[in-house]
Design a protein around this motif. Structure first.
Motif, mmCIF file in Angstrom:
data_model
loop_
_atom_site.group_PDB
_atom_site.id
_atom_site.type_symbol
_atom_site.label_atom_id
_atom_site.label_comp_id
_atom_site.label_asym_id
_atom_site.label_seq_id
_atom_site.Cartn_x
_atom_site.Cartn_y
_atom_site.Cartn_z
ATOM 1 N N UNK A 121 0.784 -1.182 0.034
ATOM 2 C CA UNK A 121 0.096 -0.062 -0.065
ATOM 3 C C UNK A 121 0.933 1.129 -0.020
ATOM 4 N N UNK A 122 0.429 2.165 -0.499
ATOM 5 C CA UNK A 122 1.071 3.633 -0.384
ATOM 6 C C UNK A 122 1.334 4.085 1.099
ATOM 7 N N UNK A 126 -3.553 9.710 -4.166
ATOM 8 C CA UNK A 126 -3.287 9.096 -5.183
ATOM 9 C C UNK A 126 -1.760 8.360 -5.106
ATOM 10 N N UNK A 127 -1.035 8.617 -4.223
ATOM 11 C CA UNK A 127 0.183 7.836 -4.020
ATOM 12 C C UNK A 127 1.230 8.696 -3.690
ATOM 13 N N UNK A 128 2.638 8.156 -3.240
ATOM 14 C CA UNK A 128 3.734 9.085 -2.802
ATOM 15 C C UNK A 128 4.632 9.263 -4.002
ATOM 16 N N UNK A 129 4.365 8.681 -5.101
ATOM 17 C CA UNK A 129 5.558 8.574 -6.200
ATOM 18 C C UNK A 129 4.943 9.698 -7.109
ATOM 19 N N UNK A 132 12.705 20.361 1.449
ATOM 20 C CA UNK A 132 13.060 19.604 2.649
ATOM 21 C C UNK A 132 12.133 18.593 3.037
ATOM 22 N N UNK A 133 10.911 18.791 2.604
ATOM 23 C CA UNK A 133 9.555 17.875 2.790
ATOM 24 C C UNK A 133 9.622 16.638 1.845
ATOM 25 N N UNK A 134 10.448 16.614 0.731
ATOM 26 C CA UNK A 134 10.806 15.504 -0.189
ATOM 27 C C UNK A 134 11.185 14.245 0.838
ATOM 28 N N UNK A 141 9.391 11.162 -3.818
ATOM 29 C CA UNK A 141 8.469 10.409 -3.138
ATOM 30 C C UNK A 141 8.204 11.434 -2.006
ATOM 31 N N UNK A 142 6.668 11.590 -1.878
ATOM 32 C CA UNK A 142 6.310 12.634 -0.829
ATOM 33 C C UNK A 142 4.992 12.168 -0.263
ATOM 34 N N UNK A 143 5.051 13.020 0.867
ATOM 35 C CA UNK A 143 3.509 12.676 1.760
ATOM 36 C C UNK A 143 2.658 14.015 1.054
#
Length: 137
Positions: free
Chosen positions: A25-26, A71-74, A106-108, A121-123
């Motif tokens: 899962x994501x 939708x996802x983290x990618x 910095x949030x990546x 890849x992110x939230x």
């Protein structure tokens, strides 16, 4: 997290065409990469260093029933890569979309260009949504 386990997880994600076959899962992907200490791999370091403080990110999807909220983290920093993902299975039916947002560098959670996809890849909760456009093709 143990450095060896961290690297094995990163490699598994990068080397798998469909990472959810491994991570399930994501949320699992997000949880794993939230614990990863490094922000990028050695080969992608220069590209990561050149990212601006505010990074525009894109995600290409093919949706049969409209775009879902999560939708996802990618995501990618390259619009053309997002377009490729939106269109690659168009023959199966559905509508291709490109989602666009902005995130602080910095949030990546993790950045890699290992597959030539400029992948971030992110939230999504850390991202400011900009737009969702249907791809015209």
């Amino acid at each position: 997290m143990d450095k060896k386990i961290e690297q094995e997880g990163i490699n598994a994600y990068i080397e798998t065409e469909f990472p959810l076959t491994i991570f399930k899962s994501w949320d699992v992907v997000l949880g794993f990469f939230s614990e990863v200490k490094s922000k990028t791999d050695k080969d992608s370091q220069e590209m990561y260093d050149k990212l601006p403080n505010e990074v525009m990110v894109y995600r290409g999807v093919l949706a049969k029933d409209g775009v879902k909220e999560k939708t996802g983290v990618s995501w990618t920093t390259d619009y053309k890569v997002a377009e490729m993902f939106a269109l690659r299975f168009k023959s199966l039916g559905g509508t291709p979309y490109i989602m666009k947002g902005e995130i602080n560098k910095e949030d990546i959670l993790y950045f890699t260009n290992a597959r030539q996809e400029s992948e971030a890849l992110i939230n999504e909760d850390d991202m400011m949504w900009i737009d969702i456009d249907e791809v015209e093709r």
